[in-house]
Design a protein around this motif. Structure first.
Motif, PDB file in Angstrom:
ATOM      1  N   VAL A  88       0.838  -1.207   0.000  1.00  0.00           N
ATOM      2  CA  VAL A  88       0.000   0.000   0.000  1.00  0.00           C
ATOM      3  C   VAL A  88       0.870   1.254   0.000  1.00  0.00           C
ATOM      4  N   ALA A  89       1.942   1.253   0.813  1.00  0.00           N
ATOM      5  CA  ALA A  89       2.830   2.415   0.840  1.00  0.00           C
ATOM      6  C   ALA A  89       3.485   2.628  -0.517  1.00  0.00           C
ATOM      7  N   GLY A  90       3.911   1.533  -1.155  1.00  0.00           N
ATOM      8  CA  GLY A  90       4.567   1.651  -2.449  1.00  0.00           C
ATOM      9  C   GLY A  90       3.635   2.153  -3.538  1.00  0.00           C
ATOM     10  N   ILE A  91       2.419   1.591  -3.599  1.00  0.00           N
ATOM     11  CA  ILE A  91       1.497   2.014  -4.655  1.00  0.00           C
ATOM     12  C   ILE A  91       1.012   3.439  -4.413  1.00  0.00           C
ATOM     13  N   THR A  92       0.938   3.854  -3.137  1.00  0.00           N
ATOM     14  CA  THR A  92       0.561   5.238  -2.841  1.00  0.00           C
ATOM     15  C   THR A  92       1.642   6.204  -3.318  1.00  0.00           C
ATOM     16  N   LEU A  93       2.896   5.899  -3.021  1.00  0.00           N
ATOM     17  CA  LEU A  93       3.992   6.738  -3.495  1.00  0.00           C
ATOM     18  C   LEU A  93       4.029   6.770  -5.018  1.00  0.00           C
ATOM     19  N   SER A 143       3.181   9.764  -9.942  1.00  0.00           N
ATOM     20  CA  SER A 143       2.592   9.839 -11.275  1.00  0.00           C
ATOM     21  C   SER A 143       1.840  11.146 -11.468  1.00  0.00           C
ATOM     22  N   LEU A 144       1.089  11.558 -10.446  1.00  0.00           N
ATOM     23  CA  LEU A 144       0.369  12.836 -10.515  1.00  0.00           C
ATOM     24  C   LEU A 144       1.354  13.996 -10.645  1.00  0.00           C
ATOM     25  N   ALA A 158      12.477  13.941 -11.339  1.00  0.00           N
ATOM     26  CA  ALA A 158      12.300  13.642  -9.916  1.00  0.00           C
ATOM     27  C   ALA A 158      11.079  12.761  -9.699  1.00  0.00           C
ATOM     28  N   ALA A 159      10.005  13.032 -10.442  1.00  0.00           N
ATOM     29  CA  ALA A 159       8.803  12.209 -10.327  1.00  0.00           C
ATOM     30  C   ALA A 159       9.062  10.786 -10.800  1.00  0.00           C
ATOM     31  N   ARG A 160       9.837  10.622 -11.853  1.00  0.00           N
ATOM     32  CA  ARG A 160      10.145   9.273 -12.352  1.00  0.00           C
ATOM     33  C   ARG A 160      10.981   8.494 -11.336  1.00  0.00           C
ATOM     34  N   VAL A 161      11.905   9.174 -10.669  1.00  0.00           N
ATOM     35  CA  VAL A 161      12.691   8.509  -9.625  1.00  0.00           C
ATOM     36  C   VAL A 161      11.778   8.072  -8.480  1.00  0.00           C
ATOM     37  N   ALA A 162      10.861   8.955  -8.063  1.00  0.00           N
ATOM     38  CA  ALA A 162       9.925   8.593  -6.993  1.00  0.00           C
ATOM     39  C   ALA A 162       9.028   7.441  -7.424  1.00  0.00           C
ATOM     40  N   GLN A 163       8.622   7.411  -8.690  1.00  0.00           N
ATOM     41  CA  GLN A 163       7.865   6.258  -9.194  1.00  0.00           C
ATOM     42  C   GLN A 163       8.672   4.972  -9.028  1.00  0.00           C
ATOM     43  N   GLY A 164       9.965   5.028  -9.339  1.00  0.00           N
ATOM     44  CA  GLY A 164      10.809   3.842  -9.201  1.00  0.00           C
ATOM     45  C   GLY A 164      10.902   3.360  -7.772  1.00  0.00           C
ATOM     46  N   VAL A 165      10.992   4.291  -6.820  1.00  0.00           N
ATOM     47  CA  VAL A 165      11.023   3.909  -5.398  1.00  0.00           C
ATOM     48  C   VAL A 165       9.715   3.216  -5.018  1.00  0.00           C
ATOM     49  N   GLY A 166       8.580   3.808  -5.408  1.00  0.00           N
ATOM     50  CA  GLY A 166       7.290   3.198  -5.096  1.00  0.00           C
ATOM     51  C   GLY A 166       7.131   1.831  -5.731  1.00  0.00           C
ATOM     52  N   ALA A 180      -1.200  12.465 -20.095  1.00  0.00           N
ATOM     53  CA  ALA A 180      -2.208  11.445 -19.799  1.00  0.00           C
ATOM     54  C   ALA A 180      -1.567  10.092 -19.522  1.00  0.00           C
ATOM     55  N   VAL A 181      -0.369   9.853 -20.076  1.00  0.00           N
ATOM     56  CA  VAL A 181       0.347   8.601 -19.827  1.00  0.00           C
ATOM     57  C   VAL A 181       0.650   8.442 -18.345  1.00  0.00           C
ATOM     58  N   LEU A 182       0.870   9.550 -17.656  1.00  0.00           N
ATOM     59  CA  LEU A 182       1.115   9.521 -16.213  1.00  0.00           C
ATOM     60  C   LEU A 182      -0.180   9.662 -15.414  1.00  0.00           C
ATOM     61  N   PHE A 183      -1.075  10.517 -15.883  1.00  0.00           N
ATOM     62  CA  PHE A 183      -2.332  10.722 -15.149  1.00  0.00           C
ATOM     63  C   PHE A 183      -3.162   9.441 -15.065  1.00  0.00           C
ATOM     64  N   ILE A 184      -3.053   8.556 -16.061  1.00  0.00           N
ATOM     65  CA  ILE A 184      -3.878   7.341 -16.067  1.00  0.00           C
ATOM     66  C   ILE A 184      -3.562   6.456 -14.869  1.00  0.00           C
ATOM     67  N   ASN A 185      -2.352   6.598 -14.294  1.00  0.00           N
ATOM     68  CA  ASN A 185      -1.990   5.801 -13.116  1.00  0.00           C
ATOM     69  C   ASN A 185      -2.759   6.218 -11.869  1.00  0.00           C
ATOM     70  N   VAL A 186      -3.215   7.463 -11.829  1.00  0.00           N
ATOM     71  CA  VAL A 186      -3.776   8.003 -10.588  1.00  0.00           C
ATOM     72  C   VAL A 186      -5.068   7.293 -10.177  1.00  0.00           C
TER      73      VAL A 186
END
Length: 478
Positions: free
Chosen positions: A93-98, A103-104, A117-125, A180-186
């Motif tokens: 849950v923590a990972g998918i939330t991050l 992604s947003l 920076a957002a792509r790096v945070a996506q990788g951590v999550g 939209a490629v990133l927004f679709i994850n939200v």
């Protein structure tokens, strides 16, 4: 002290997921896995528009993809063991939330720096959620046939996600925007997190020691190797920084192995490799992406630059492969108990070799129906038969306490294999392309020559996976 003791409250075992919820639990976990894999390729077709919008340099643009891959691959072992220690649903849950928040942020990015920076945070999550995804499948579905079916579907999602990413990326980029490629994850990420909290059973937390030296050396070692492979694909194998990163990665991995041999609670229990079938499965999880990544990378360029396919059409061109792979994976729960892993993996690897051999015959005049459809189907069926059983082999007999570590190691091998394979094949492509250019070939001929030479190396890698499949134990029919 080499290890830190983590005090954990006495576990209160949650009730298991109700039988009526098992389908929804599986759908939640599989959707998460698909979303994490999609983000490896979904932005490929959007890169030109991202470059124009955020004014990326050509070198910086490559890190839109590499930043995610580097962090995802480097932290998988740590994410897997952390799930074993802190609770897998909690890490999931923590990972998918991050991942969702990142992604947003990426979709709203107004600068190149913010998107990276957002792509790096996506990788951590993704590294937090990914290993717990397969571990939760293993511990939630305890009946043998149900677990085998769930793991086969997981493998289908993990493999076909690369092709589906190209389709989704083409659709969203062409119809809406690269954002939209990133927004679709939200919305999917929010739904996954809510359903996981409500339906997915938590695993017991237990008093354990977090192997900090192992975590540090594994993370830095895998990260250095992934970075070295990515840089080799960009600038070549003779680059000083590339060689230094690879040497540092190898030294750190060697230190990691020594630490794991002595650690009381290792981040990667080496006993997982004591079983012959499981060890062979890990090796083939490394070789499979090495061979398969060339098809996605080079055929995408061939279809768009040589055959003049649009982004959306290119994505749909991979649909036969994804469909065949998914359909074949659905047969694994029936075929694996009857035949065992050896004949399935051997036959699947042979199909992959045949498909890659056909791709080496491409020319600038090859049409999709005559030159690409059959290899796509062969590769889809081959990957489904050769690699879908590997999840079952690795996870079905692993001790529950080590499920997260086993899942993290599995996905680490997949990431390393794909990254190393792409670096090797891009080097072959570059060398062949330079020779073709010097020989006076047209740009279309240069690209085709480079791609077909890279496919020849992929044939060799697929053949190696066939040889590894020979080491699986033979099993009598049930």
């Amino acid at each position: 002290m080499s290890e830190t003791t983590l005090p954990v409250d006495r576990p209160v075992a949650p009730p298991p997921a109700r039988v009526g919820n098992r389908g929804l639990v599986l759908a939640t976990l599989l959707t998460c896995q698909l979303m994490l894999i999609l983000d490896v390729t979904v932005m490929n077709v959007a890169l030109p528009r991202i470059q124009d919008d955020l004014r990326f340099t050509p070198t910086g643009l490559s890190w839109v993809m590499s930043g995610y891959t580097l962090v995802f691959g480097g932290l998988l072992l740590l994410g897997g063991r952390a799930g074993d220690v802190f609770g897998r649903r909690r890490m999931f849950v923590a990972g998918i939330t991050l991942f969702t928040v990142a992604s947003l942020a990426g979709g709203l990015a107004g600068s190149a720096e913010m998107l990276l920076a957002a792509r790096v945070a996506q990788g951590v999550g993704a590294a937090m959620a990914g290993p717990s995804t397969i571990a939760l499948i293993t511990t939630t579905f305890t009946e043998q046939h149900a677990r085998m079916r769930a793991l086969a579907l997981f493998s289908a999602m993990a493999s076909s996600g690369f092709a589906i990413g190209l389709i989704v990326g083409g659709l969203l980029t062409e119809w809406l925007s690269w954002r939209a490629v990133l927004f679709i994850n939200v919305p999917f990420g929010i739904a996954i997190a809510i359903l996981a909290v409500r339906l997915v059973p938590e695993t017991d937390r237990r008093r354990a020691r977090l192997d900090l030296p192992g975590a540090i050396t594994a993370t830095l070692g895998v990260g250095a190797l992934v970075y070295g492979f990515i840089r080799a694909a960009e600038v070549g194998w003779g680059d000083t920084v590339t060689l230094a990163a690879l040497a540092a990665g190898a030294a750190l991995i060697a230190a990691f192995v020594l630490i794991e041999l002595r650690a009381e609670a290792p981040i990667l229990p080496l006993r997982l490799l004591a079983d012959r079938d499981r060890a062979a499965a890990y090796v083939n999880f490394f070789l499979g992406p090495m061979a398969g990544m060339s098809m996605f990378f080079f055929l995408t360029q061939y279809l768009q630059d040589v055959r003049d396919f649009g982004a959306l059409t290119t994505g749909f061109a991979f649909l036969p492969m994804a469909g065949t792979l998914f359909a074949t994976s659905r047969l694994i729960p029936r075929l694996l108990p009857r035949f065992g892993p050896k004949p399935l993996s051997m036959f699947g690897s042979a199909l992959m070799v045949a498909g890659m051999l056909m791709l080496t015959q491409l020319t600038v005049d090859s049409t999709y129906p005559a030159g690409l459809l059959a290899p796509m189907i062969l590769m889809g069926g081959g990957m489904g038969l050769a690699f879908s059983p590997l999840n079952v082999i690795i996870m079905s007999t692993v001790p529950p306490a080590d499920a997260g570590a086993a899942g993290g190691a599995l996905q680490t091998m997949q990431q390393l294999g794909g990254t190393l394979g792409l670096a090797i094949l891009v080097t072959v492509f570059g060398s062949s392309s330079r020779a073709a250019t010097a020989a006076g070939q047209s740009p279309d001929q240069v690209l085709t020559t480079g791609a077909t030479d890279a496919f020849q190396v992929s044939v060799v890698i697929a053949a190696l996976s066939f040889l590894v499949a020979l080491t699986f134990r033979a099993r009598s029919r049930r």
